[in-house]
Design a protein around this motif. Structure first.
Motif, PDB file in Angstrom:
ATOM      1  N   PHE A 145       0.740  -1.050   0.029  1.00 19.69           N
ATOM      2  CA  PHE A 145       0.034  -0.128   0.207  1.00 19.69           C
ATOM      3  C   PHE A 145       0.872   1.303   0.135  1.00 19.69           C
ATOM      4  O   PHE A 145       0.921   1.910   1.158  1.00 19.69           O
ATOM      5  CB  PHE A 145      -0.861  -0.159   1.145  1.00 19.69           C
ATOM      6  N   PRO A 146       1.625   1.597  -1.227  1.00 19.38           N
ATOM      7  CA  PRO A 146       2.770   2.590  -1.063  1.00 19.38           C
ATOM      8  C   PRO A 146       2.109   3.825  -1.004  1.00 19.38           C
ATOM      9  O   PRO A 146       0.970   4.358  -1.541  1.00 19.38           O
ATOM     10  CB  PRO A 146       3.186   2.311  -2.482  1.00 19.38           C
ATOM     11  N   TYR A 147       3.099   4.868  -0.422  1.00 18.45           N
ATOM     12  CA  TYR A 147       2.533   6.338  -0.337  1.00 18.45           C
ATOM     13  C   TYR A 147       3.061   6.789  -1.711  1.00 18.45           C
ATOM     14  O   TYR A 147       2.478   8.141  -2.225  1.00 18.45           O
ATOM     15  CB  TYR A 147       3.144   6.928   0.793  1.00 18.45           C
ATOM     16  N   ASN A 148       4.372   6.316  -2.270  1.00 16.58           N
ATOM     17  CA  ASN A 148       4.612   6.737  -3.431  1.00 16.58           C
ATOM     18  C   ASN A 148       5.224   5.535  -4.187  1.00 16.58           C
ATOM     19  O   ASN A 148       5.430   4.638  -3.654  1.00 16.58           O
ATOM     20  CB  ASN A 148       6.014   7.705  -3.375  1.00 16.58           C
ATOM     21  N   SER A 149       5.473   5.700  -5.580  1.00 15.97           N
ATOM     22  CA  SER A 149       5.965   4.805  -6.485  1.00 15.97           C
ATOM     23  C   SER A 149       7.608   4.384  -5.805  1.00 15.97           C
ATOM     24  O   SER A 149       8.167   5.095  -5.557  1.00 15.97           O
ATOM     25  CB  SER A 149       6.121   5.215  -7.787  1.00 15.97           C
ATOM     26  N   GLY A 150       7.767   3.033  -5.631  1.00 20.92           N
ATOM     27  CA  GLY A 150       9.079   2.794  -4.934  1.00 20.92           C
ATOM     28  C   GLY A 150       9.145   2.677  -3.351  1.00 20.92           C
ATOM     29  O   GLY A 150      10.323   2.491  -3.011  1.00 20.92           O
ATOM     30  N   HIS A 151       7.927   2.907  -2.746  1.00 19.18           N
ATOM     31  CA  HIS A 151       7.964   2.764  -1.514  1.00 19.18           C
ATOM     32  C   HIS A 151       8.168   1.233  -0.836  1.00 19.18           C
ATOM     33  O   HIS A 151       7.666   0.116  -1.294  1.00 19.18           O
ATOM     34  CB  HIS A 151       6.496   2.980  -1.054  1.00 19.18           C
ATOM     35  N   ILE A 152       9.417   1.066  -0.183  1.00 15.94           N
ATOM     36  CA  ILE A 152       9.801  -0.169   0.119  1.00 15.94           C
ATOM     37  C   ILE A 152       9.937  -0.073   1.874  1.00 15.94           C
ATOM     38  O   ILE A 152       9.811   0.788   2.191  1.00 15.94           O
ATOM     39  CB  ILE A 152      11.244  -0.420  -0.326  1.00 15.94           C
ATOM     40  N   LEU A 153       9.885  -1.192   2.089  1.00 16.24           N
ATOM     41  CA  LEU A 153      10.398  -1.674   3.828  1.00 16.24           C
ATOM     42  C   LEU A 153      11.485  -2.513   3.998  1.00 16.24           C
ATOM     43  O   LEU A 153      11.699  -3.319   3.114  1.00 16.24           O
ATOM     44  CB  LEU A 153       8.992  -2.378   4.255  1.00 16.24           C
ATOM     45  N   VAL A 154      12.019  -2.183   4.863  1.00 14.07           N
ATOM     46  CA  VAL A 154      13.232  -2.857   5.467  1.00 14.07           C
ATOM     47  C   VAL A 154      12.736  -3.660   6.635  1.00 14.07           C
ATOM     48  O   VAL A 154      12.336  -2.847   7.700  1.00 14.07           O
ATOM     49  CB  VAL A 154      14.675  -2.010   5.911  1.00 14.07           C
ATOM     50  N   LEU A 155      13.057  -4.969   6.844  1.00 11.95           N
ATOM     51  CA  LEU A 155      12.666  -5.787   7.825  1.00 11.95           C
ATOM     52  C   LEU A 155      13.433  -6.644   8.319  1.00 11.95           C
ATOM     53  O   LEU A 155      14.338  -7.183   7.519  1.00 11.95           O
ATOM     54  CB  LEU A 155      11.474  -6.563   7.528  1.00 11.95           C
ATOM     55  N   PRO A 156      13.564  -7.097   9.733  1.00 12.27           N
ATOM     56  CA  PRO A 156      14.416  -8.314  10.146  1.00 12.27           C
ATOM     57  C   PRO A 156      13.642  -9.508   9.799  1.00 12.27           C
ATOM     58  O   PRO A 156      12.379  -9.576   9.501  1.00 12.27           O
ATOM     59  CB  PRO A 156      14.551  -8.233  11.656  1.00 12.27           C
ATOM     60  N   LYS A 157      14.288 -10.499   9.573  1.00  8.47           N
ATOM     61  CA  LYS A 157      13.796 -11.756   9.206  1.00  8.47           C
ATOM     62  C   LYS A 157      12.982 -12.248  10.405  1.00  8.47           C
ATOM     63  O   LYS A 157      11.914 -12.995  10.190  1.00  8.47           O
ATOM     64  CB  LYS A 157      14.901 -12.784   8.386  1.00  8.47           C
ATOM     65  N   ARG A 158      13.467 -12.082  11.478  1.00  9.48           N
ATOM     66  CA  ARG A 158      13.004 -12.410  12.774  1.00  9.48           C
ATOM     67  C   ARG A 158      11.656 -11.742  13.006  1.00  9.48           C
ATOM     68  O   ARG A 158      11.567 -10.468  12.685  1.00  9.48           O
ATOM     69  CB  ARG A 158      13.835 -12.313  14.016  1.00  9.48           C
ATOM     70  N   HIS A 159      10.770 -12.486  13.563  1.00 10.58           N
ATOM     71  CA  HIS A 159       9.347 -11.812  13.855  1.00 10.58           C
ATOM     72  C   HIS A 159       9.467 -11.092  15.314  1.00 10.58           C
ATOM     73  O   HIS A 159       9.272 -11.742  16.245  1.00 10.58           O
ATOM     74  CB  HIS A 159       8.311 -12.864  13.892  1.00 10.58           C
ATOM     75  N   ILE A 160      10.047  -9.747  15.422  1.00 14.90           N
ATOM     76  CA  ILE A 160      10.194  -9.113  16.342  1.00 14.90           C
ATOM     77  C   ILE A 160       9.178  -7.731  16.143  1.00 14.90           C
ATOM     78  O   ILE A 160       9.203  -7.396  15.225  1.00 14.90           O
ATOM     79  CB  ILE A 160      11.460  -8.972  16.860  1.00 14.90           C
ATOM     80  N   PRO A 161       8.945  -7.160  17.418  1.00 13.74           N
ATOM     81  CA  PRO A 161       8.120  -6.010  17.185  1.00 13.74           C
ATOM     82  C   PRO A 161       8.754  -4.639  17.249  1.00 13.74           C
ATOM     83  O   PRO A 161       8.388  -3.673  16.851  1.00 13.74           O
ATOM     84  CB  PRO A 161       7.033  -6.193  18.391  1.00 13.74           C
ATOM     85  N   LEU A 162      10.004  -4.578  18.083  1.00 12.97           N
ATOM     86  CA  LEU A 162      10.599  -3.460  18.383  1.00 12.97           C
ATOM     87  C   LEU A 162      12.073  -3.294  17.915  1.00 12.97           C
ATOM     88  O   LEU A 162      12.751  -4.261  17.807  1.00 12.97           O
ATOM     89  CB  LEU A 162      10.473  -3.039  19.970  1.00 12.97           C
ATOM     90  N   TYR A 163      12.399  -2.003  17.491  1.00 18.09           N
ATOM     91  CA  TYR A 163      13.687  -1.758  17.159  1.00 18.09           C
ATOM     92  C   TYR A 163      14.705  -2.200  18.360  1.00 18.09           C
ATOM     93  O   TYR A 163      15.744  -2.642  17.956  1.00 18.09           O
ATOM     94  CB  TYR A 163      13.895  -0.428  16.739  1.00 18.09           C
ATOM     95  N   THR A 164      14.381  -2.054  19.389  1.00 17.67           N
ATOM     96  CA  THR A 164      15.087  -2.408  20.605  1.00 17.67           C
ATOM     97  C   THR A 164      15.355  -4.020  20.812  1.00 17.67           C
ATOM     98  O   THR A 164      16.253  -4.413  21.384  1.00 17.67           O
ATOM     99  CB  THR A 164      14.596  -1.915  21.941  1.00 17.67           C
ATOM    100  N   ASP A 165      14.699  -4.846  19.826  1.00 19.68           N
ATOM    101  CA  ASP A 165      14.490  -6.281  20.173  1.00 19.68           C
ATOM    102  C   ASP A 165      15.715  -6.727  18.982  1.00 19.68           C
ATOM    103  O   ASP A 165      16.128  -7.915  19.026  1.00 19.68           O
ATOM    104  CB  ASP A 165      13.253  -6.767  19.751  1.00 19.68           C
ATOM    105  N   LEU A 166      16.021  -5.829  18.239  1.00 26.68           N
ATOM    106  CA  LEU A 166      17.073  -6.224  17.304  1.00 26.68           C
ATOM    107  C   LEU A 166      18.633  -6.557  18.059  1.00 26.68           C
ATOM    108  O   LEU A 166      18.885  -5.916  18.992  1.00 26.68           O
ATOM    109  CB  LEU A 166      17.588  -5.117  16.163  1.00 26.68           C
ATOM    110  N   THR A 167      19.168  -7.804  17.605  1.00 25.01           N
ATOM    111  CA  THR A 167      20.390  -7.856  18.146  1.00 25.01           C
ATOM    112  C   THR A 167      21.633  -6.684  17.398  1.00 25.01           C
ATOM    113  O   THR A 167      20.938  -6.117  16.565  1.00 25.01           O
ATOM    114  CB  THR A 167      20.967  -9.205  17.779  1.00 25.01           C
ATOM    115  N   GLU A 168      22.688  -6.832  18.050  1.00 22.84           N
ATOM    116  CA  GLU A 168      23.578  -5.748  17.485  1.00 22.84           C
ATOM    117  C   GLU A 168      23.956  -6.001  15.966  1.00 22.84           C
ATOM    118  O   GLU A 168      23.970  -4.958  15.348  1.00 22.84           O
ATOM    119  CB  GLU A 168      24.980  -5.557  18.211  1.00 22.84           C
TER     120      GLU A 168
END
Length: 178
Positions: free
Chosen positions: A69-92
């Motif tokens: 559901f893009p806001y503009n053409s080329g709208h992409i998402l960067v995601l961890p492969k792991r199913h985690i909810p918060l940025y603070t849940d990412l490992t280093e």
């Protein structure tokens, strides 16, 4: 006498922008009702081929996917492969890859689309506006001078000139060259 089914396409003074694909968003079709790992669209996308999942790039711990559901053409998402909810849940190491992929994706978008800027954003939790709150994702939205016209303001409509599949292929082609 012209019948109603003959009217579409009859020339008049108006230009029309047909965006029937937006009804999927408006009516809620294919929106995740449950963002647990079993119902997560981002986890599901990883199980598909890159073409079917609209995946632009797969890293060791993170990946890039087209926004359905893009806001503009080329709208992409960067995601961890792991199913985690918060940025603070990412490992280093995940945080490092997440940042590196984001920077690279911005360069790819600039080269592939000629955008003049980017919006980056993460909504942490449903109360903050995350549509899929259980799986962390960062938006990268390419921007151009004058890309915001009256449509989003008056009609809450955004015109997207390119199909997701076509935009994905362009980004894939540029990804390795940047």
């Amino acid at each position: 006498m012209i019948e109603a089914n003959e009217l579409p396409g009859v020339p008049d003074a108006f230009q029309r922008l047909w965006t029937p694909h937006r009804m999927a968003y408006i009516e809620g079709d294919h929106k995740p009702q449950d963002s647990s790992s079993d119902g997560c669209p981002f986890c599901d996308a990883q199980k598909l081929s890159d073409e079917e999942g609209l995946i632009v790039f797969r890293g060791d711990a993170c990946f890039v996917v087209m926004n359905l559901f893009p806001y503009n053409s080329g709208h992409i998402l960067v995601l961890p492969k792991r199913h985690i909810p918060l940025y603070t849940d990412l490992t280093e190491s995940e945080r490092h890859e997440f940042g590196e992929i984001t920077a690279h994706a911005m360069k790819v978008l600039a080269q592939a689309t000629g955008c003049q800027g980017h919006n980056l954003g993460m909504n942490q939790g449903s109360v903050a506006g995350a549509g899929v709150a259980a799986h962390l994702h960062q938006h990268i939205v390419p921007r151009w001078a004058g890309d915001a016209n009256f449509f989003p303001i008056i009609a809450q409509t955004k015109a997207i000139p390119q199909l997701l599949e076509n935009q994905r292929q362009i980004l894939v082609n540029v990804w390795e060259t940047v």
